[in-house]
Design a protein around this motif. Structure first.
Motif, mmCIF file in Angstrom:
data_model
loop_
_atom_site.group_PDB
_atom_site.id
_atom_site.type_symbol
_atom_site.label_atom_id
_atom_site.label_comp_id
_atom_site.label_asym_id
_atom_site.label_seq_id
_atom_site.Cartn_x
_atom_site.Cartn_y
_atom_site.Cartn_z
ATOM 1 N N SER A 128 -10.407 1.182 12.376
ATOM 2 C CA SER A 128 -10.622 1.788 13.693
ATOM 3 C C SER A 128 -11.150 3.211 13.594
ATOM 4 N N VAL A 129 -11.969 3.560 14.597
ATOM 5 C CA VAL A 129 -12.429 4.927 14.817
ATOM 6 C C VAL A 129 -11.996 5.303 16.223
ATOM 7 N N VAL A 130 -11.227 6.375 16.358
ATOM 8 C CA VAL A 130 -10.642 6.770 17.641
ATOM 9 C C VAL A 130 -11.247 8.094 18.088
ATOM 10 N N VAL A 131 -11.673 8.144 19.356
ATOM 11 C CA VAL A 131 -12.211 9.374 19.927
ATOM 12 C C VAL A 131 -11.078 10.138 20.608
ATOM 13 N N VAL A 132 -10.876 11.381 20.186
ATOM 14 C CA VAL A 132 -9.849 12.253 20.775
ATOM 15 C C VAL A 132 -10.594 13.336 21.563
ATOM 16 N N HIS A 133 -10.735 13.132 22.857
ATOM 17 C CA HIS A 133 -11.556 14.035 23.650
ATOM 18 C C HIS A 133 -10.903 15.405 23.837
ATOM 19 N N ASP A 134 -9.607 15.434 24.040
ATOM 20 C CA ASP A 134 -8.941 16.731 24.185
ATOM 21 C C ASP A 134 -7.492 16.593 23.748
ATOM 22 N N MET A 135 -6.809 17.735 23.660
ATOM 23 C CA MET A 135 -5.448 17.780 23.130
ATOM 24 C C MET A 135 -4.435 18.253 24.167
ATOM 25 N N ARG A 136 -4.792 18.168 25.466
ATOM 26 C CA ARG A 136 -3.880 18.713 26.468
ATOM 27 C C ARG A 136 -2.541 17.985 26.473
ATOM 28 N N ARG A 137 -2.537 16.726 26.052
ATOM 29 C CA ARG A 137 -1.293 15.963 26.066
ATOM 30 C C ARG A 137 -0.245 16.560 25.135
ATOM 31 N N HIS A 167 -13.747 23.312 20.368
ATOM 32 C CA HIS A 167 -12.368 23.696 20.672
ATOM 33 C C HIS A 167 -11.379 22.559 20.452
ATOM 34 N N PRO A 168 -11.586 21.353 21.024
ATOM 35 C CA PRO A 168 -10.620 20.283 20.743
ATOM 36 C C PRO A 168 -10.613 19.864 19.277
ATOM 37 N N TYR A 169 -11.748 19.965 18.591
ATOM 38 C CA TYR A 169 -11.788 19.640 17.170
ATOM 39 C C TYR A 169 -10.869 20.580 16.390
ATOM 40 N N GLN A 170 -11.008 21.867 16.644
ATOM 41 C CA GLN A 170 -10.182 22.835 15.922
ATOM 42 C C GLN A 170 -8.716 22.720 16.317
ATOM 43 N N GLN A 171 -8.467 22.425 17.594
ATOM 44 C CA GLN A 171 -7.090 22.263 18.040
ATOM 45 C C GLN A 171 -6.453 21.019 17.414
ATOM 46 N N LEU A 172 -7.238 19.955 17.281
ATOM 47 C CA LEU A 172 -6.747 18.742 16.629
ATOM 48 C C LEU A 172 -6.332 19.042 15.192
ATOM 49 N N LEU A 173 -7.157 19.811 14.480
ATOM 50 C CA LEU A 173 -6.839 20.100 13.082
ATOM 51 C C LEU A 173 -5.691 21.097 12.950
ATOM 52 N N SER A 286 -10.393 23.713 36.702
ATOM 53 C CA SER A 286 -9.554 22.875 35.843
ATOM 54 C C SER A 286 -8.683 23.722 34.913
ATOM 55 N N LEU A 287 -7.447 23.285 34.746
ATOM 56 C CA LEU A 287 -6.511 24.013 33.897
ATOM 57 C C LEU A 287 -6.730 23.722 32.416
ATOM 58 N N TRP A 288 -7.413 22.622 32.088
ATOM 59 C CA TRP A 288 -7.638 22.278 30.680
ATOM 60 C C TRP A 288 -8.686 21.178 30.594
ATOM 61 N N GLU A 289 -9.569 21.272 29.647
ATOM 62 C CA GLU A 289 -10.580 20.253 29.394
ATOM 63 C C GLU A 289 -10.902 20.253 27.901
ATOM 64 N N ALA A 290 -11.459 19.146 27.419
ATOM 65 C CA ALA A 290 -12.119 19.210 26.112
ATOM 66 C C ALA A 290 -13.343 20.090 26.264
ATOM 67 N N ALA A 291 -14.143 19.765 27.252
ATOM 68 C CA ALA A 291 -15.264 20.552 27.734
ATOM 69 C C ALA A 291 -15.591 19.962 29.093
ATOM 70 N N SER A 292 -15.875 20.782 30.050
ATOM 71 C CA SER A 292 -16.107 20.310 31.404
ATOM 72 C C SER A 292 -17.521 19.754 31.536
ATOM 73 N N GLY A 293 -17.621 18.461 31.869
ATOM 74 C CA GLY A 293 -18.931 17.880 32.127
ATOM 75 C C GLY A 293 -19.625 18.558 33.286
ATOM 76 N N ALA A 294 -18.862 18.964 34.304
ATOM 77 C CA ALA A 294 -19.460 19.619 35.466
ATOM 78 C C ALA A 294 -20.125 20.941 35.084
ATOM 79 N N ILE A 295 -19.546 21.677 34.130
ATOM 80 C CA ILE A 295 -20.152 22.949 33.717
ATOM 81 C C ILE A 295 -21.485 22.709 33.026
ATOM 82 N N PHE A 296 -21.522 21.770 32.079
ATOM 83 C CA PHE A 296 -22.777 21.491 31.393
ATOM 84 C C PHE A 296 -23.818 20.936 32.366
ATOM 85 N N GLU A 297 -23.400 20.104 33.304
ATOM 86 C CA GLU A 297 -24.337 19.570 34.289
ATOM 87 C C GLU A 297 -24.883 20.689 35.169
ATOM 88 N N ALA A 298 -24.008 21.616 35.572
ATOM 89 C CA ALA A 298 -24.475 22.753 36.363
ATOM 90 C C ALA A 298 -25.535 23.553 35.600
#
Length: 403
Positions: A128-137, A167-173, A286-298
């Motif tokens: 398995s390969v698992v995508v960990v989008h963010d670490m807020r949990r 950011h989530p990559y470094q937080q994961l590690l 938003s109080l926490w994101e991996a990265a906000s899609g809305a920001i990049f879209e803006a």
């Protein structure tokens, strides 16, 4: 190579950013004729998937039962009427997980590599390969303990992990340093980038916040800020997650916000593009994101951004080389002040958004799919050498110098 993607947790129209990510990645993977792809989805959702992902000879769709789905009458009804404490109770969550696992058994001799685009689904495949989008949990505890436990088990047992942003990559590690040797950082393209040649006619009073109504998206404080900005209107497209959706629409119907706030629910891409074309700015509390899609879209649409002053969003803006108007997401007065500051100097912030858009436009779904394929090949081949990293990144980012 045989690739299986477990999309059973992706409910079209209900899964927000994870849904957009999965569609884009599948489109990229389907362009490559060197492997075959099987996608497992919830029964009854195939037509919605096929509208988003090419259905050619390289994609095989398998539908399975998903008991108590959020978009089904029984599952949705229970979510609306049951208290939050009961919905997130460990026993209830484990019962639902058990029902779904039984409805979707994993063949013991399956040699394919299975990609899990959402880390909250138990990764039961042999490889398995698992995508960990963010670490807020693990840091803010927005989800129930059982979901956090599933993430932790997946992180420990997966053959490879993928994070989408520095950011989530470094937080994961930092949280799980023992998984560094099997963790890749693969950035994503903008989900809903501005199509070439699209005309815009901004409405100077229209603010936009595309997002689901999940609690950590913080619509509550945004609405209180809008009450302090009587000259502006706000549209919040995105999946209506209960019980927050009912609470928010009730607040929007109050006299000080009535006719100025709209929650249209999930909207198709053309309708979302029309909203971006009309908006004068995007506000992301938003109080926490991996990265906000809305920001990049803006940024892609050249729109100025006001956003929460929280660690992952600051890292995202720095990654894009942009400039935004920050605010304290817990303080409606701070949000209102940041919006006024942003629009008082709109040309400067809009120019910064366009500069960021130029950098982000160099990333495509085809490139992203190639990066994912390299990780999947690495697992299929027995994980020889270091885990492949995306060439879109510089070595210092992967090494953690942006933390």
């Amino acid at each position: 190579m045989q690739i299986k993607l477990d999309g059973t947790a992706i409910l079209p129209g209900h899964s927000a950013g994870v849904e957009a990510f999965t569609y884009g990645l599948l489109r990229g993977l389907a362009e490559d004729d060197t492997h075959r792809l099987e996608v497992t989805i919830a029964r009854g959702t195939r037509e919605s998937w096929r509208r988003q992902v090419p259905d050619d000879e390289r994609v095989r769709w398998t539908e399975v039962r998903q008991p108590l789905r959020a978009d089904a009458r029984l599952g949705g009804g229970l979510r609306r009427i049951l208290p939050g404490q009961l919905r997130s109770a460990p026993l209830a969550h484990r019962m639902v997980t058990l029902l779904r696992n039984r409805a979707n058994p994993v063949p013991p001799d399956d040699d394919r590599v299975t990609l899990y685009p959402f880390g909250g689904v138990p990764a039961r495949a042999r490889r398995s390969v698992v995508v960990v989008h963010d670490m807020r949990r693990f840091h803010l505890r927005y989800d129930s303990a059982p979901i956090t436990e599933i993430f932790a088990r997946n992180i420990a047992s997966a053959d490879a992990l993928v994070a989408s942003w520095p950011h989530p990559y470094q937080q994961l590690l930092r949280t799980f340093p023992e998984v560094a040797a099997k963790t890749a950082l693969i950035p994503l393209p903008v989900f809903h980038a501005r199509p070439a040649g699209t005309a815009t006619e901004p409405d100077p009073q229209l603010l936009l916040y595309p997002s689901s109504t999940a609690a950590h998206k913080n619509h509550r404080n945004l609405l209180e800020a809008l009450a302090l900005l009587p000259e502006y209107r706000l549209v919040c497209p995105g999946p209506l997650v209960e019980p927050q959706a009912g609470q928010l629409t009730a607040r929007a119907a109050a006299p000080d916000l009535r006719t100025r706030v709209v929650f249209p629910g999930f909207v198709p891409v053309p309708a979302l593009e029309q909203l971006y074309a009309r908006a004068t700015a995007v506000v992301v509390p938003s109080l926490w994101e991996a990265a906000s899609g809305a920001i990049f879209e803006a940024f892609s649409w050249g729109l100025p951004v006001a956003c929460a002053d929280v660690e992952p969003l600051r890292a995202q803006v720095e990654f894009a080389g942009a400039e935004v108007s920050y605010f304290d997401p817990h303080d409606p007065e701070s949000i209102a002040t940041a919006v006024r500051r942003l629009l008082a100097d709109r040309p400067r912030y809009a120019a910064a958004a366009r500069r960021a858009a130029d950098r982000l436009a160099t990333r495509t779904w085809a490139q992203t799919a190639r990066d994912y394929t390299a990780v999947l090949d690495w697992v299929a081949g027995g994980r020889p050498g270091p885990v492949p990293q995306s060439p879109f990144l510089t070595p210092d980012v992967v090494g953690g110098s942006t933390s």
